[in-house]
Motif scaffolding. Structure first.
Motif, mmCIF file in Angstrom:
data_model
loop_
_atom_site.group_PDB
_atom_site.id
_atom_site.type_symbol
_atom_site.label_atom_id
_atom_site.label_comp_id
_atom_site.label_asym_id
_atom_site.label_seq_id
_atom_site.Cartn_x
_atom_site.Cartn_y
_atom_site.Cartn_z
ATOM 1 N N LEU A 65 0.630 -1.467 -0.259
ATOM 2 C CA LEU A 65 0.049 -0.430 0.472
ATOM 3 C C LEU A 65 0.645 1.759 -0.024
ATOM 4 C CD1 LEU A 65 -2.819 -0.847 2.425
ATOM 5 C CD2 LEU A 65 -3.471 -0.437 -0.301
ATOM 6 N N GLY A 68 2.854 1.162 -3.919
ATOM 7 C CA GLY A 68 2.098 1.670 -4.457
ATOM 8 C C GLY A 68 1.163 2.848 -4.598
ATOM 9 N N ALA A 69 1.360 3.388 -3.477
ATOM 10 C CA ALA A 69 1.118 5.425 -3.555
ATOM 11 C C ALA A 69 2.571 6.059 -3.828
ATOM 12 C CB ALA A 69 0.869 5.787 -1.631
ATOM 13 N N SER A 72 1.971 5.362 -7.859
ATOM 14 C CA SER A 72 -0.053 5.665 -7.967
ATOM 15 C C SER A 72 0.871 7.708 -8.451
ATOM 16 C CB SER A 72 -0.870 5.736 -7.393
ATOM 17 O OG SER A 72 -0.708 4.786 -7.906
ATOM 18 N N SER A 206 -4.931 3.978 -11.630
ATOM 19 C CA SER A 206 -5.306 2.600 -10.679
ATOM 20 C C SER A 206 -6.177 1.715 -11.603
ATOM 21 C CB SER A 206 -6.194 3.152 -9.751
ATOM 22 O OG SER A 206 -5.297 4.456 -8.928
ATOM 23 N N SER A 221 1.317 -1.545 -7.192
ATOM 24 C CA SER A 221 0.791 -0.154 -7.739
ATOM 25 C C SER A 221 -0.705 -0.681 -6.695
ATOM 26 C CB SER A 221 -0.250 -0.038 -8.990
ATOM 27 O OG SER A 221 -1.102 0.589 -9.511
ATOM 28 N N TRP A 222 -1.674 0.226 -6.249
ATOM 29 C CA TRP A 222 -3.381 0.216 -5.555
ATOM 30 C C TRP A 222 -3.999 -0.703 -7.592
ATOM 31 C CZ3 TRP A 222 -3.273 5.878 -4.372
ATOM 32 C CH2 TRP A 222 -2.471 6.118 -2.611
ATOM 33 N N PRO A 243 -7.075 -1.176 -0.708
ATOM 34 C CA PRO A 243 -6.412 -0.605 -1.305
ATOM 35 C C PRO A 243 -7.514 0.161 -2.175
ATOM 36 C CG PRO A 243 -6.948 -3.001 -2.152
ATOM 37 C CD PRO A 243 -6.485 -3.404 -1.302
ATOM 38 N N CYS A 244 -9.445 0.107 -1.923
ATOM 39 C CA CYS A 244 -9.572 0.773 -1.962
ATOM 40 C C CYS A 244 -10.413 1.688 -1.072
ATOM 41 C CB CYS A 244 -11.276 -0.107 -2.570
ATOM 42 S SG CYS A 244 -11.060 -1.011 -3.936
ATOM 43 N N VAL A 246 -7.667 3.338 0.823
ATOM 44 C CA VAL A 246 -6.848 4.100 0.520
ATOM 45 C C VAL A 246 -7.208 5.210 -0.568
ATOM 46 C CG1 VAL A 246 -4.395 4.559 0.183
ATOM 47 C CG2 VAL A 246 -5.009 2.798 1.047
ATOM 48 N N LEU A 247 -7.641 4.105 -1.982
ATOM 49 C CA LEU A 247 -7.967 4.995 -2.982
ATOM 50 C C LEU A 247 -8.476 6.465 -2.826
ATOM 51 C CD1 LEU A 247 -7.454 5.509 -6.488
ATOM 52 C CD2 LEU A 247 -8.719 3.431 -6.866
#
Length: 272
Positions: A65, A68-69, A72, A206, A221-222, A243-244, A246-247
């Motif tokens: 996570l 991935g941030a 992204s 994403s 990646s998310w 991930p959902c 955080v996105l």
């Protein structure tokens, strides 16, 4: 009132800054390797060494996570910055030169707006191949017309102002006039446009990664995390939640930040 706009800016601004700091500090944080697999512990729940559990390949979810941030947001900021530099330059030239300049700069890049953004991104990524560099190129092209149009409209609105005419009367060169006099006075809308482009770029990155046309595995990646968690929804539903969440939080904070910036930088909101 403008004071209310600053109050609206505090919470989303703090969230965005916190997300950026965590992403930048990813190499310094005591996190496991985000691509190291531990198949023996695949789909394991939260433990002391792995606070959010492990994914379908036994990789640490929290580490992916955070990294991935970093991926992204790097793609989003790089593409928005590239689009902004080119689009603002074209908009300044088109707005100052009017007829022929607008046709060669702003009106020419508006052709990109004839194509649906997602379909254009899918086409280019399919032809050039997936990867972060391709994503930055695609997203820069997609957001270029937005910066050019906003800059063009703002230049037309201020080019007849007294301070612009006074600077011109003093013999300032066009480049000095555009970049030292006009550009600082139209920075507010451009800053809002930049924040909107970053938020939209995170979503598209994403989405393309989810489709397998974005970041190349095993890089975190998310979108890739959501794609991988979809096949294990029944065994480990939390893998899809993280991930959902955080996105969603990132996009919500960025959108609220855009609204607050608009309220603060728009001169029409100085009074009710």
């Amino acid at each position: 009132m403008r004071r209310r706009g600053f109050g609206k800016l505090a919470l989303p601004g703090a969230c965005v800054v916190l997300i950026l700091l965590i992403a930048l500090a990813a190499p310094l944080l005591p996190l496991p390797d985000p691509i190291r697999q531990d198949v023996a512990n695949r789909l394991a729940g939260p433990t002391t060494g792995s606070w959010l559990g492990r994914d379908e390949f036994g990789r640490d979810v929290l580490s992916r996570l955070v990294w991935g941030a970093r991926t992204s947001l790097s793609v989003a900021f790089a593409s928005a910055l590239a689009a902004g530099l080119v689009g603002i330059t074209l908009g300044l030239i088109g707005g100052w030169a009017r007829s022929w300049g607008a046709f060669l700069t702003v009106r020419s890049v508006e052709i990109i707006m004839c194509f649906p953004p997602i379909l254009l991104a899918l086409l280019v990524v399919t032809l050039l191949g997936p990867g972060a560099a391709t994503l930055i190129l695609v997203l820069s092209v997609l957001y270029l017309p937005g910066f050019a149009r906003v800059t063009y409209a703002e230049v037309l609105a201020v080019k007849g102002r007294d301070y612009v005419e006074a600077t011109r009367a003093l013999g300032a060169r066009p480049a000095h006039l555009l970049f030292r006099t006009v550009l600082p006075n139209i920075a507010g809308p451009l800053l809002v446009q930049f924040s909107l482009a970053v938020a939209a770029a995170v979503v598209i990155e994403s989405g393309l990664s989810f489709l397998g046309l974005g970041v190349v595995p095993p890089a975190p990646s998310w979108g890739l995390m959501i794609r991988g968690a979809r096949s294990t929804m029944e065994q480990a539903p939390l893998l899809l939640l993280w991930p959902c969440a955080v996105l969603t939080l990132t996009i919500l904070a960025m959108n609220l930040l855009c609204d607050a910036l608009r309220d603060i930088l728009d001169p029409r909101t100085g009074e009710r």
